[in-house]
Design an enzyme around this catalytic site. Structure first.
Site, PDB file in Angstrom:
ATOM      1  N   GLU A   1       0.842  -1.212   0.000  1.00 34.30           N
ATOM      2  CA  GLU A   1       0.000   0.000   0.000  1.00 34.30           C
ATOM      3  C   GLU A   1       0.871   1.253   0.000  1.00 34.30           C
ATOM      4  OE1 GLU A   1      -2.399  -1.459   3.400  1.00 34.30           O
ATOM      5  OE2 GLU A   1      -4.097  -0.958   2.112  1.00 34.30           O
TER       6      GLU A   1
ATOM      7  N   GLU B   1      -3.639  -9.830   3.453  1.00 41.40           N
ATOM      8  CA  GLU B   1      -4.508  -9.486   4.580  1.00 41.40           C
ATOM      9  C   GLU B   1      -5.685 -10.435   4.734  1.00 41.40           C
ATOM     10  OE1 GLU B   1      -3.090  -7.302   2.640  1.00 41.40           O
ATOM     11  OE2 GLU B   1      -2.676  -5.432   3.676  1.00 41.40           O
TER      12      GLU B   1
END
Ligand code: CAA
Length: 687
Positions: free
Chosen positions: A105, A125
């Protein structure tokens, strides 16, 4: 300790280096320092562009998972990411190792991304029951399109640098050494006056109006029971339907919901348990190991072939030792392995699967580093086989027993070198990720450590225990399920309830797949020690005596069609009705919640006994064995973690109630359950 983040100037380039071993996780201290140095670099008029890279084995592998569940400390990961997005000068992420989760990210917020060929990128995730919560679900669809973004985010798949480049996720694959080539790339960006390319300013569009609904339906079965994959889809929906800022806010709401969910707590527990299970207290990490150059697996049956195939990936020479010419011929034909008339003479016949051979030549035992008994069907046969290996093998060779239910101390005692004896149990024909390593009373630490290392080298998870754990607990679970059949349930009802709980297969379908003879043999071996109710519940023998040994035999608790699909069988139901009548049991309709609780509490109760007897050292060993060995739903964390979430006082009370209701004295709570319930504690700690 070297600083977590440094800023160096190379001409008009600022080079920010992160150094937070082992995986450069974005810990609070790292985030704080990184923000301070980035602000410094943004304000420094002599710096025109910034390169972010990492020391050590990898780029940032994500947020620091150890901080999850604690009060968040500013700056959080989204703040760091947005700071980079708004940078007044180009920021370039230079990736190596694994750029994962919050790390990717951060890279997506940079204006350019480059990676060495060996790098892998992804959003794992979802495997922690989460979604990328720092803009990943908003930026990725904008950068690579909705379809590819869904694939990465929902499945947690990692991609190579080449694939990432093809997807448009990175701008270039560069040569090593990374730091030098990253600086050269930065210099090029400046020379060519490339613009600040902010992914947040791109637009994400659906390929078709119904794309997200279609995707949701397509994954419904695969991700049954999980929460995160479906929240991921909603976050991607926000990327296409909302402006960037509003999308970030929606992503955050969904992330916070997931973070507080029992599913994510369980999956994070499983993540750490998987790493902890291989580090056993009492077995020092530096314990010496023995070299394993050759393994002989004695036998050619299902168990032997599964073990041979496992070892073939890690040990240079693996040989199956056949007992007869017929066995040898069958194995060579079935597995495509090479046969060896005499391995010692080097007379291999033909090319076969790499690293695996089949022979009749028992002289090979004298050369082997590890000898695995995988042919004997009971403890007496295992004992005599190991005694034979003891005599035939060289000093230092490790002798391995493989009976899933065997008492490893009894087996080891028949050899003159119990320190070299150990047991192993693989699940699902070797396909499961877990391997139970059963050390006997006198097994040397060196032998245990050697087996642990071997299992790790197979890419599997070793659980070091003092005797059977998974199979022992399964027996109790199945026993309760059989009592339910006796009282009025049918196999398909019990299996449906456990399937709805999250197991791939309920206890009866699971037993059919493994073969009912295994449980039956075990039952026969310990029949005298069974309590009266268990002895009287003769369903297993009635079914086996009809030759219904499970899936392989075409019938067991179910009948099977030609494709191996189970079909409820009226003949079996008639057998159940007759049995209940003979036993004087009035069959009743059993509610689903009773089926679920009785099966699970039987499992948990036996797990408590396993802990109390120190057969497993920690509850996490049991949870790993059940998650990987029996596909216990990972989003429930394993039976012991799940019991803690339920609360042991409730488990104990329900068990006592069922025991009274069904007059099943055997179902009394284990002393450890009683003690923990009284102290308002759980298997893991005080809740
Ligand atoms: N946070 C904290 N510790 C971590 C970590 C993380 N993200 N990732 C790994 N570790 C720790 C492990 O627990 C282990 O610690 P111990 O040595 O004390 O056991 C150590 O780092 C090494 O890890 P592995 O044994 O797994 O090493 P490996 O080389 O086999 O694998 C890896 C390395 C591929 C990075 C693997 O550790 C991994 O997959 N880590 C998890 C990555 C992940 O899930 N990232 C996403 C985090 S969530 C997120 O980022 C949310 C967000 O959007 C803000």
């Amino acid at each position: 300790m070297p600083p977590l983040v440094t800023l160096e100037k190379h001409g008009n380039l600022g080079v920010v280096a992160l150094n937070n071993p082992p995986v450069n996780a974005l810990s609070h201290e790292l985030r704080r320092t990184l923000c301070a140095l980035l602000a410094e670099a943004f304000a420094d008029a002599s710096i025109d562009a910034i390169v972010i890279w990492c020391e050590g084995r990898t780029f940032i592998a994500g947020a620091d998972i150890r901080e999850f569940g604690k009060a968040p400390l500013a700056p959080d990961v989204p703040e760091v990411v947005e700071l980079i997005d708004r940078a007044p000068k180009p920021v370039i992420a230079a990736l190596h190792g694994t750029a994962l989760g919050g790390g990717l990210e951060l890279a997506l917020a940079c204006h350019y991304r480059i990676a060495v060929a060996s790098a892998r990128l992804g959003f794992p995730e979802v495997t922690l029951g989460l979604l990328p919560g720092a803009g990943g679900t908003q930026r990725l669809p904008r950068l690579i399109g909705v379809s590819a973004a869904l694939d990465l985010i929902v499945n947690g798949t990692l991609v190579s640098a080449a694939k990432a480049h093809a997807l448009g996720l990175i701008d270039a694959v560069i040569e090593e050494p990374l730091k030098e080539h990253a600086q050269a790339f930065g210099a090029r960006v400046l020379l060519e006056r490339r613009p600040l390319r902010r992914v947040s300013e791109l637009v994400a569009q659906l390929d078709a109006p119904e794309q997200l609904e279609a995707y949701r339906s397509s994954i419904a079965q695969k991700h049954r029971g999980f929460l995160a994959p479906f929240h991921c889809i909603e976050a991607v929906r926000a990327a296409v339907e909302l402006p960037f800022e509003a999308g970030l806010q929606r992503e955050r709401e969904l992330f916070v919901e997931l973070m507080a969910s029992p599913e994510s707590k369980a999956q994070r527990h499983a993540f750490f348990a998987e790493r902890e299970v291989a580090k056993l207290p009492g077995l020092a990490a530096e314990t010496a190991t023995r070299a394993l150059r050759s393994v002989v697996v004695v036998g050619c049956g299902k168990r032997a072939r599964a073990l041979g195939a496992c070892f073939a990936g890690a040990v240079p020479a693996v040989t199956l030792l056949a007992g007869t010419q017929q066995e040898l011929d069958n194995t060579v034909a079935a597995l495509g392995v090479s046969s060896a008339a005499s391995v010692l003479d080097g007379a291999n016949a033909g090319e076969g699967r790499a690293g695996m051979t089949c022979t009749l030549d028992a002289r090979l035992l004298s050369e082997a580093d590890l000898i695995v008994e995988a042919s004997a069907g009971d403890v007496a046969a295992q004992r005599s086989a190991l005694a034979r290996f003891d005599a035939a093998s060289r000093p230092g060779a490790i002798l391995v027993s493989t009976l899933p239910y065997s008492d490893i101390d009894t087996i080891a005692s028949c050899t003159g070198r119990p320190a070299d004896v150990v047991g192993i149990h693989v699940y699902r024909g070797g396909a499961a990720r877990i391997v139970e390593i059963m050390r006997a009373r006198d097994t040397s630490p060196e032998v245990s450590a050697t087996l642990m290392q071997l299992v790790k080298s197979l890419g599997k998870v070793p659980a070091l225990v003092r005797g059977p754990v998974g199979s022992r607990m399964f027996t109790e679970y199945l026993r309760e399920a059989l009592f339910l059949l006796e009282e009025g349930a049918v196999p398909q009802q019990v299996d449906r309830v456990l399937h709805d709980f999250g197991f791939q297969l309920g206890p009866f379908a699971e037993s059919d797949r493994e073969g009912l003879d295994i449980e039956w043999n075990h039952r026969k071996a310990r029949f005298d020690s069974l309590d009266p109710r268990a002895r009287a519940c003769t369903l297993l023998e009635q079914i086996c005596e009809q030759g219904r040994f499970g899936l392989q035999a075409g019938a067991g608790f179910y009948r099977y069609d030609a494709d191996g699909n189970p079909i409820p069988d009226p003949d079996l139901e008639a057998l159940l009705v007759l049995h209940s009548k003979d036993r004087g049991v009035v069959r009743r309709t059993i509610p689903d919640h009773e089926i679920l609780e009785r099966c699970l509490f039987a499992l948990i109760n036996e797990g408590a006994r396993v802990l109390e007897e120190r057969v497993a050292a920690r509850p996490l060993d049991i949870d790993m064995i059940w998650i990987h060995g029996y596909a216990f739903p990972v989003y429930r964390g394993g039976p012991m973690f799940y019991a803690d979430q339920l609360g042991l006082a409730g488990v104990r009370d329900a068990m006592l109630e069922y025991a009274a209701q069904t007059r099943a004295e055997h179902r009394t709570p284990a002393p450890l359950v009683e003690r923990l319930a009284l102290g308002a504690k759980g298997f893991y700690a005080a809740p």
